[in-house]
Design a protein around this motif. Structure first.
Motif, PDB file in Angstrom:
ATOM      1  N   GLY A 149       0.791  -1.227   0.000  1.00  0.00           N
ATOM      2  CA  GLY A 149       0.000   0.000   0.000  1.00  0.00           C
ATOM      3  C   GLY A 149       0.817   1.267   0.000  1.00  0.00           C
ATOM      4  O   GLY A 149       0.486   2.232   0.705  1.00  0.00           O
ATOM      5  N   SER A 150       1.890   1.309  -0.805  1.00  0.00           N
ATOM      6  CA  SER A 150       2.736   2.510  -0.859  1.00  0.00           C
ATOM      7  C   SER A 150       1.930   3.732  -1.287  1.00  0.00           C
ATOM      8  O   SER A 150       1.107   3.670  -2.207  1.00  0.00           O
ATOM      9  N   THR A 151       2.183   4.854  -0.620  1.00  0.00           N
ATOM     10  CA  THR A 151       1.513   6.110  -0.946  1.00  0.00           C
ATOM     11  C   THR A 151       2.450   7.117  -1.600  1.00  0.00           C
ATOM     12  O   THR A 151       2.008   8.137  -2.112  1.00  0.00           O
ATOM     13  N   ASP A 152       3.736   6.827  -1.583  1.00  0.00           N
ATOM     14  CA  ASP A 152       4.747   7.714  -2.158  1.00  0.00           C
ATOM     15  C   ASP A 152       4.704   7.627  -3.684  1.00  0.00           C
ATOM     16  O   ASP A 152       4.800   6.540  -4.264  1.00  0.00           O
ATOM     17  N   SER A 153       4.572   8.761  -4.354  1.00  0.00           N
ATOM     18  CA  SER A 153       4.416   8.775  -5.817  1.00  0.00           C
ATOM     19  C   SER A 153       5.651   8.230  -6.530  1.00  0.00           C
ATOM     20  O   SER A 153       5.530   7.559  -7.558  1.00  0.00           O
ATOM     21  N   ALA A 154       6.839   8.490  -5.972  1.00  0.00           N
ATOM     22  CA  ALA A 154       8.062   7.981  -6.601  1.00  0.00           C
ATOM     23  C   ALA A 154       8.090   6.461  -6.561  1.00  0.00           C
ATOM     24  O   ALA A 154       8.441   5.794  -7.550  1.00  0.00           O
ATOM     25  N   THR A 155       7.706   5.880  -5.436  1.00  0.00           N
ATOM     26  CA  THR A 155       7.660   4.420  -5.315  1.00  0.00           C
ATOM     27  C   THR A 155       6.621   3.840  -6.259  1.00  0.00           C
ATOM     28  O   THR A 155       6.867   2.839  -6.943  1.00  0.00           O
ATOM     29  N   GLN A 156       5.453   4.441  -6.304  1.00  0.00           N
ATOM     30  CA  GLN A 156       4.390   3.959  -7.186  1.00  0.00           C
ATOM     31  C   GLN A 156       4.830   3.983  -8.648  1.00  0.00           C
ATOM     32  O   GLN A 156       4.558   3.045  -9.403  1.00  0.00           O
ATOM     33  N   LYS A 157       5.535   5.032  -9.031  1.00  0.00           N
ATOM     34  CA  LYS A 157       6.002   5.148 -10.419  1.00  0.00           C
ATOM     35  C   LYS A 157       7.027   4.066 -10.742  1.00  0.00           C
ATOM     36  O   LYS A 157       6.991   3.444 -11.815  1.00  0.00           O
ATOM     37  N   ILE A 158       7.946   3.823  -9.823  1.00  0.00           N
ATOM     38  CA  ILE A 158       8.966   2.789 -10.034  1.00  0.00           C
ATOM     39  C   ILE A 158       8.307   1.428 -10.214  1.00  0.00           C
ATOM     40  O   ILE A 158       8.670   0.645 -11.100  1.00  0.00           O
ATOM     41  N   LEU A 159       7.333   1.123  -9.377  1.00  0.00           N
ATOM     42  CA  LEU A 159       6.653  -0.166  -9.459  1.00  0.00           C
ATOM     43  C   LEU A 159       5.834  -0.292 -10.738  1.00  0.00           C
ATOM     44  O   LEU A 159       5.758  -1.366 -11.342  1.00  0.00           O
ATOM     45  N   GLU A 160       5.224   0.792 -11.174  1.00  0.00           N
ATOM     46  CA  GLU A 160       4.424   0.767 -12.401  1.00  0.00           C
ATOM     47  C   GLU A 160       5.298   0.556 -13.637  1.00  0.00           C
ATOM     48  O   GLU A 160       4.900  -0.131 -14.580  1.00  0.00           O
ATOM     49  N   GLN A 161       6.481   1.144 -13.620  1.00  0.00           N
ATOM     50  CA  GLN A 161       7.346   1.096 -14.794  1.00  0.00           C
ATOM     51  C   GLN A 161       8.371  -0.039 -14.738  1.00  0.00           C
ATOM     52  O   GLN A 161       9.133  -0.236 -15.682  1.00  0.00           O
ATOM     53  N   ALA A 162       8.375  -0.801 -13.670  1.00  0.00           N
ATOM     54  CA  ALA A 162       9.394  -1.841 -13.483  1.00  0.00           C
ATOM     55  C   ALA A 162       9.312  -2.914 -14.569  1.00  0.00           C
ATOM     56  O   ALA A 162       8.215  -3.339 -14.964  1.00  0.00           O
ATOM     57  N   SER A 163      10.478  -3.306 -15.040  1.00  0.00           N
ATOM     58  CA  SER A 163      10.550  -4.378 -16.045  1.00  0.00           C
ATOM     59  C   SER A 163      11.668  -5.348 -15.684  1.00  0.00           C
ATOM     60  O   SER A 163      12.366  -5.859 -16.550  1.00  0.00           O
ATOM     61  N   TRP A 164      11.857  -5.593 -14.381  1.00  0.00           N
ATOM     62  CA  TRP A 164      12.914  -6.485 -13.934  1.00  0.00           C
ATOM     63  C   TRP A 164      12.603  -7.916 -14.355  1.00  0.00           C
ATOM     64  O   TRP A 164      11.453  -8.365 -14.250  1.00  0.00           O
ATOM     65  N   PRO A 165      13.606  -8.645 -14.820  1.00  0.00           N
ATOM     66  CA  PRO A 165      13.370 -10.052 -15.185  1.00  0.00           C
ATOM     67  C   PRO A 165      13.167 -10.914 -13.942  1.00  0.00           C
ATOM     68  O   PRO A 165      13.575 -10.548 -12.836  1.00  0.00           O
ATOM     69  N   ARG A 166      12.499 -12.037 -14.108  1.00  0.00           N
ATOM     70  CA  ARG A 166      12.289 -13.032 -13.045  1.00  0.00           C
ATOM     71  C   ARG A 166      11.659 -12.423 -11.792  1.00  0.00           C
ATOM     72  O   ARG A 166      11.902 -12.871 -10.675  1.00  0.00           O
ATOM     73  N   THR A 167      10.851 -11.380 -11.989  1.00  0.00           N
ATOM     74  CA  THR A 167      10.292 -10.635 -10.870  1.00  0.00           C
ATOM     75  C   THR A 167       8.780 -10.476 -11.026  1.00  0.00           C
ATOM     76  O   THR A 167       8.296 -10.144 -12.100  1.00  0.00           O
ATOM     77  N   ARG A 168       8.076 -10.735  -9.935  1.00  0.00           N
ATOM     78  CA  ARG A 168       6.633 -10.494  -9.893  1.00  0.00           C
ATOM     79  C   ARG A 168       6.336  -9.436  -8.844  1.00  0.00           C
ATOM     80  O   ARG A 168       6.961  -9.418  -7.787  1.00  0.00           O
ATOM     81  N   ILE A 169       5.376  -8.578  -9.145  1.00  0.00           N
ATOM     82  CA  ILE A 169       4.989  -7.507  -8.231  1.00  0.00           C
ATOM     83  C   ILE A 169       3.503  -7.649  -7.916  1.00  0.00           C
ATOM     84  O   ILE A 169       2.676  -7.777  -8.810  1.00  0.00           O
TER      85      ILE A 169
END
Length: 279
Positions: free
Chosen positions: A40-60
């Motif tokens: 439940g992150s509320t920080d906009s920078a964290t939310q943006k990183i998670l939305e744009q993440a494309s790390w391999p072998r990773t689920r969010i």
């Protein structure tokens, strides 16, 4: 080759999360996945990183805020690995950590927890000199940090992390439950974990609030009475050892304490000077 799942609970971790994930993906162990639970992150920078993440072998996965215990439990539920390594979103691990820890669990079925030595970085640098693991030390307080490898089957056997513990040290109670299953603990003789020190964190906030600390440790004791009862001798040895230490310092500085009690003005001046020296 057993699969390893590195689980990362994330709450407003911002850019620090990227470092943690990169260190997880840089492991020399090949069969590995990363599971991130956004708590439940509320920080906009964290939310943006998670939305744009494309790390391999990773689920969010996203969930409403429920605390680190709930986030870790959710991550382990989703994990496909036989072995689990929790990693906080602001810490990092060295590339060989997983491989060396897996080697111990594979070779020794009686071992339930493998961790290592650690270094501090960030606001404070240098080795993190925790006491060496022993059952006695664990009974008194935690000496195993959260980023230790364990078996998913043992997580299921103890019912996961206690979600009542939202203030801190939920990992301590988890290790108590694992050890109470009869599992052994091994510490690798290398610094493979990097613990970030921040000026303000969940840990420092927890330690500053005596009521929350008492409530938390009381819950741990009540939930694990059989463990503490089985090792009550360690608790009382520690208690009476503290009495002996207190008696030593009272005999050494008792006269000085009595002097200041007779002259409270001097005591006030000393406290003011102490505050000034801090700044």
């Amino acid at each position: 080759m057993p699969r390893v799942s590195i689980i990362i609970p994330c709450y407003n971790a911002g850019e620090l999360l990227t470092e943690a994930v990169q260190s997880a993906l840089a492991q020399t162990w090949e069969d590995l996945e990363v599971v991130i639970v956004d708590d439940g992150s509320t920080d906009s920078a964290t939310q943006k990183i998670l939305e744009q993440a494309s790390w391999p072998r990773t689920r969010i996965v996203h969930q409403t805020n429920a605390g680190p215990s709930a986030a870790r439990n959710r991550a382990v539920q989703m994990a496909t690995g036989q072995y689990i390594l929790p990693l906080d979103a602001d810490d990092t691990i060295e590339p060989q950590y997983v491989a060396k820890a897996v080697a111990v669990l594979d070779a020794r079925p009686e071992v339930g927890v493998v961790y290592c030595k650690a270094r501090k970085f960030g606001a404070e640098e240098g080795p993190w000199n925790l006491p060496a693991y022993s059952l006695r030390e664990l009974v008194i307080d935690n000496v195993i940090f959260v980023t230790a490898l364990y078996r998913k089957a043992d997580w299921a056997a103890v019912g996961g992390y206690n979600e009542k513990l939202r203030h801190g040290v939920e990992d301590y109670e988890f290790w108590v439950k694992i050890v109470h299953l009869g599992r052994e603990v091994v510490q690798l003789d290398e610094s493979l974990f990097n613990y970030r020190i921040q000026q303000k964190s969940r840990t420092t906030s927890f330690q500053d609030g005596r009521a929350a600390v008492v409530e938390t440790y009381a819950e741990i004791f009540r939930s694990n009475i059989s463990f503490y009862a089985a090792h009550a001798d360690f608790l009382f040895e520690h208690r009476f050892g503290l009495y002996d230490e207190l008696g030593h310092w009272r005999s050494r500085y008792g006269k000085l304490d009595a002097f200041f009690n007779r002259h409270p003005v001097l005591l006030k001046i000393g406290r003011r000077l102490k505050r000034i020296c801090r700044y």
